[in-house]
Write a protein that holds these residues in place. Structure first.
Motif, PDB file in Angstrom:
ATOM      1  N   ASN A  34      -3.185 -23.079  -1.062  1.00  0.00           N
ATOM      2  CA  ASN A  34      -1.662 -22.611  -0.684  1.00  0.00           C
ATOM      3  C   ASN A  34      -0.909 -23.307   0.275  1.00  0.00           C
ATOM      4  O   ASN A  34      -0.074 -22.661   0.895  1.00  0.00           O
ATOM      5  N   ASP A  35      -1.521 -24.138   0.963  1.00  0.00           N
ATOM      6  CA  ASP A  35      -1.273 -24.812   2.337  1.00  0.00           C
ATOM      7  C   ASP A  35       0.313 -25.060   1.986  1.00  0.00           C
ATOM      8  O   ASP A  35       0.875 -24.738   3.333  1.00  0.00           O
ATOM      9  N   PRO A  36       0.687 -25.764   1.238  1.00  0.00           N
ATOM     10  CA  PRO A  36       2.182 -25.800   1.257  1.00  0.00           C
ATOM     11  C   PRO A  36       3.248 -24.762   1.526  1.00  0.00           C
ATOM     12  O   PRO A  36       4.098 -24.843   1.762  1.00  0.00           O
ATOM     13  N   LEU A  37       2.579 -23.421   1.167  1.00  0.00           N
ATOM     14  CA  LEU A  37       3.518 -22.319   1.084  1.00  0.00           C
ATOM     15  C   LEU A  37       3.146 -21.676   2.335  1.00  0.00           C
ATOM     16  O   LEU A  37       3.710 -20.513   2.696  1.00  0.00           O
ATOM     17  N   ILE A  38       2.529 -22.111   3.322  1.00  0.00           N
ATOM     18  CA  ILE A  38       1.996 -21.395   4.632  1.00  0.00           C
ATOM     19  C   ILE A  38       2.346 -22.094   5.664  1.00  0.00           C
ATOM     20  O   ILE A  38       2.208 -23.382   5.804  1.00  0.00           O
ATOM     21  N   ASP A  39       2.963 -21.651   6.794  1.00  0.00           N
ATOM     22  CA  ASP A  39       3.426 -22.330   8.047  1.00  0.00           C
ATOM     23  C   ASP A  39       2.178 -22.904   8.853  1.00  0.00           C
ATOM     24  O   ASP A  39       1.091 -22.325   8.529  1.00  0.00           O
ATOM     25  N   PRO A  40       2.469 -23.934   9.492  1.00  0.00           N
ATOM     26  CA  PRO A  40       1.367 -24.201  10.540  1.00  0.00           C
ATOM     27  C   PRO A  40       0.474 -23.127  11.220  1.00  0.00           C
ATOM     28  O   PRO A  40       1.142 -22.393  11.911  1.00  0.00           O
ATOM     29  N   LEU A  41      -0.691 -23.155  11.102  1.00  0.00           N
ATOM     30  CA  LEU A  41      -1.419 -21.929  11.596  1.00  0.00           C
ATOM     31  C   LEU A  41      -1.512 -22.099  13.114  1.00  0.00           C
ATOM     32  O   LEU A  41      -1.866 -21.022  13.660  1.00  0.00           O
ATOM     33  N   ASN A  48      -6.336 -15.373  17.189  1.00  0.00           N
ATOM     34  CA  ASN A  48      -5.707 -14.218  16.678  1.00  0.00           C
ATOM     35  C   ASN A  48      -5.907 -14.221  15.087  1.00  0.00           C
ATOM     36  O   ASN A  48      -6.252 -13.249  14.366  1.00  0.00           O
ATOM     37  N   LEU A  49      -5.851 -15.551  14.401  1.00  0.00           N
ATOM     38  CA  LEU A  49      -6.364 -15.462  12.975  1.00  0.00           C
ATOM     39  C   LEU A  49      -7.606 -15.153  12.779  1.00  0.00           C
ATOM     40  O   LEU A  49      -8.137 -14.540  11.786  1.00  0.00           O
ATOM     41  N   ILE A  50      -8.537 -15.329  13.483  1.00  0.00           N
ATOM     42  CA  ILE A  50      -9.912 -15.168  13.397  1.00  0.00           C
ATOM     43  C   ILE A  50     -10.169 -13.569  13.393  1.00  0.00           C
ATOM     44  O   ILE A  50     -10.799 -13.131  12.632  1.00  0.00           O
ATOM     45  N   LYS A  51      -9.587 -13.134  14.438  1.00  0.00           N
ATOM     46  CA  LYS A  51      -9.673 -11.798  14.688  1.00  0.00           C
ATOM     47  C   LYS A  51      -8.985 -10.842  13.482  1.00  0.00           C
ATOM     48  O   LYS A  51      -9.525  -9.983  12.895  1.00  0.00           O
ATOM     49  N   GLY A  52      -8.000 -11.240  13.127  1.00  0.00           N
ATOM     50  CA  GLY A  52      -7.294 -10.579  12.087  1.00  0.00           C
ATOM     51  C   GLY A  52      -7.954 -10.670  10.680  1.00  0.00           C
ATOM     52  O   GLY A  52      -8.253  -9.840   9.843  1.00  0.00           O
ATOM     53  N   SER A  53      -8.495 -11.953  10.453  1.00  0.00           N
ATOM     54  CA  SER A  53      -9.117 -12.137   9.114  1.00  0.00           C
ATOM     55  C   SER A  53     -10.523 -11.365   9.294  1.00  0.00           C
ATOM     56  O   SER A  53     -10.639 -10.653   8.200  1.00  0.00           O
TER      57      SER A  53
END
Length: 656
Positions: A34-41, A48-53
């Protein structure tokens, strides 16, 4: 290599660690697909991504494995017996197999909804259950990935062994394992409450993803199922109460009782027929005359619809008022949107209405609904009866009269066969009539009749061949009716139920993700032009009633687009990725029920790269107050099941 431990807590934690790895692999697969639907991380930041995940994976894994954790740490020696271990293994595999199944299904469902699966989505299974095998065939690699993960869990579990602890005294054994069980209970409660024991905290919710990011597409990366599924259990039976403002202020800012404004002058009156056409999945992204994303020389998928655009009054900034097909008719017929849940999946939808079809009945219109699916499809007929539709023509009526050779094998009657049937039936109507046609064929698995296999080929997306086909069927229909005596005296309202993905970034972002066509076409009329002010499905009912000079009060969450007193400060609203999206003529705001987390100038910045939320003005704050008033009034009415004006409610009670 086999690992053996005497400590049952160590064995449990290692086995749960395997589940973490499986969930992490699912997240990587989700992002890859789904990379095309997701803004650059990078916009959120890796930590923050790791903590949230980890937070949402932890809650998912704990929810799934509560029975397994309990069975694994039972403070009795029989829990080490081979027979007990077999039961524990079965519970582990069954629970995590179901969890991973939903998690992997989410990977491939996300492009259709651009939000994680919640319990309300399962209402659609009764409609699309026959398509499960098509989805499995289309996404076979996801099925293979699923079974590889299960095999890895099976292998890992079998190679992490529990040794006997016979040397330990019974008292110490019981105390130690009871302590382990208590520790895991505390850990489970701690994480389910959002990694806190604060008295004011509640079980962590999907909205809490905004604690780690302001970007709604990144919340989808962090969220995991089955967390989203489990946290919405029971939500379809309850509706939140929101209390942002004083009740009288909320009512003043977001009134639901309306009366038409005098002085509107249109080339229609109460002798004019009204024909509403809802095109399945015809998002604005697929229509060349409305989209600015087509490349020079690129073919159009909707040549006939494009031709009507030039002859119609076109709303070029129009949006859907729900997520799926089931949401379209409550929004258009009754001016009631759907947000977190499909409105018709709520028990609160069981009520009385004074909707558009009933208003048309009062004005002397014959009312009818046409759809090539079965009568139970998407609750169209059941809700239509409640809303005031008098006649229904579905697959059953078609096949009783025309035979069963035109069934598409999945959903219902092919569009190019059903539309001539609609023509035939309408010829038998008396004017004025209010007819609604909901097309069917431009839907997954994007099949077309064999006779058209070479005529309608894929565009940049598989859906484009079915959009071409339905556009062709629509052209044939209009060609057939243009010489009928009722044709020139008919206002055609043409829209779509919802968008259906895109082949470009602009239409993969809010608000354009939910952009749909909306045009009013009256043959041989001067009622033409382009209107760039924001409008959505829930505005169709009040706008049409205003055009027809309806002379009573009516209930609507939407506004009369041509009534300046109502349209001033108007906005469209939808729900996606854990936030409400409010769209004004200038900006798109994302509101997570607590604060506005984003503000974008969606016209100049369609990819939503420049978040202006840190520079809110007084004008913004006034609009935000209106947003809050709208949500407060919406949930108040849904909670109380009130979809009529105060006067209508009193009259209804008097009759009772």
């Amino acid at each position: 290599m086999k690992l053996q431990f005497k400590n049952r807590l160590a064995v449990l934690l290692l086995r749960l660690l395997m589940v973490y790895v499986a969930f992490a692999l699912c997240r990587l697969m989700f992002y890859f697909c789904n990379d095309p639907l997701i803004d650059p991380l990078q916009k959120t930041g890796g930590w923050n991504l790791i903590k949230g995940s980890l937070m949402f994976d932890t809650v998912s894994i704990l929810y799934i494995n509560i029975p397994f954790i309990f069975l694994s740490l039972m403070p009795f020696r029989f829990a080490e017996k081979t027979s007990w271990q077999k039961i524990t293994f079965a519970i582990f595999m069954i629970g995590n197999a179901l969890g991973l199944m939903v998690n992997i299904a989410d990977i491939f469902y996300y492009p259709f909804k651009q939000a994680r699966i919640v319990l309300g989505d399962f209402i659609l299974l009764k409609e699309g259950g026959a398509l499960i095998f098509d989805f499995i065939a289309d996404y076979w690699y996801g099925v293979a990935f699923y079974f590889l993960l299960l095999a890895a869990l099976w292998y890992g579990y079998k190679n992490i062994k529990q040794q006997q602890t016979n040397a330990m005294t019974q008292r110490r054994y019981f105390g130690l394992h009871f302590g382990y069980l208590g520790l895991m209970a505390v850990v489970t409660v701690f994480f389910i409450r959002g990694a806190t024991f604060a008295m004011a905290s509640f079980p962590i919710s999907m909205n809490d993803a905004f604690l780690y990011t302001e970007n709604p597409t990144h919340t989808s990366v962090m969220l995991s199922n089955p967390f989203c599924l489990l946290r919405t259990i029971g939500k379809s039976k309850t509706v939140p109460s929101l209390n942002y403002l004083d009740a009288s202020l909320a009512q003043a800012l977001a009134p639901t009782t309306h009366r038409i404004a005098p002085g509107e002058d249109f080339d229609i009156d109460r002798k004019t027929n009204v024909f509403l056409i809802v095109l399945e999945s015809f998002g604005e992204a697929h229509i060349k005359s409305l989209s600015d994303q087509f490349k020079p020389g690129q073919e159009t998928y909707t040549p006939f619809l494009d031709s009507l655009v030039g002859q119609s009054y076109v709303f070029t900034n129009a949006y859907q008022s729900g997520l799926r097909s089931i949401d379209a008719m409550p929004a258009i017929w009754a001016s009631i949107p759907s947000f977190k849940e499909h409105f018709l999946s709520l028990p609160n939808s069981v009520s009385s209405y004074h909707a558009l079809p009933e208003c048309m009945n009062e004005m002397g219109y014959q009312t009818a609904f046409f759809h090539g699916g079965v009568r139970e499809s998407m609750s169209f007929v059941s809700f239509g009866k409640t809303a005031g539709i008098k006649q229904f023509f579905s697959r059953e009526e078609y096949e009783a009269e025309m035979g069963d050779d035109d069934f598409d094998g999945k959903w219902g009657i092919w569009d190019h066969k059903f539309l001539p049937y609609v023509h035939k039936k309408i010829n038998g109507f008396k004017s004025p009539f209010f007819a609604t046609l909901f097309t069917l064929s431009s839907h997954h698995p994007y099949s077309i009749p064999d006779k058209f296999a070479g005529k309608f080929t894929d565009g940049t997306l598989p859906i484009h061949r079915t959009i071409k086909y339905t556009d062709y069927a629509l052209k044939q229909f209009f060609e057939s009716i243009k010489n009928e005596p009722w044709y020139n005296n008919t206002l055609f309202i043409i829209t779509a139920d919802h968008g259906s993905g895109a082949d470009n970034e602009k239409y993969s972002k809010q608000p354009n993700e939910y952009a749909i066509p909306l045009l009013f076409f009256k043959p041989n009329s001067n009622f033409r032009g382009k209107d760039d002010r924001v409008i959505q499905h829930i505005d169709v009912m009040p706008t049409l009633l205003g055009m027809l000079d309806y002379d009573k009060q009516y209930f609507a969450f939407g506004k009369d687009h041509f009534d300046e007193s109502q349209a001033k400060g108007h906005f469209a609203v939808s729900f996606s990725n854990g936030a409400f999206n409010f769209v004004t003529d200038k900006y798109c705001y994302l509101f997570n029920e607590k604060v506005v987390v984003s503000k974008f100038d969606y016209r100049k910045d369609p990819l939503c790269k420049n978040n202006m939320v840190r520079s809110l003005t007084g004008e913004d704050e006034a609009m935000i107050k209106k947003f809050k008033a709208f949500l407060q009034e919406y949930y108040l009415h849904v909670n109380k099941r009130i979809y009529k004006t105060v006067g209508e409610q009193k009259a209804h009670m008097a009759v009772r």
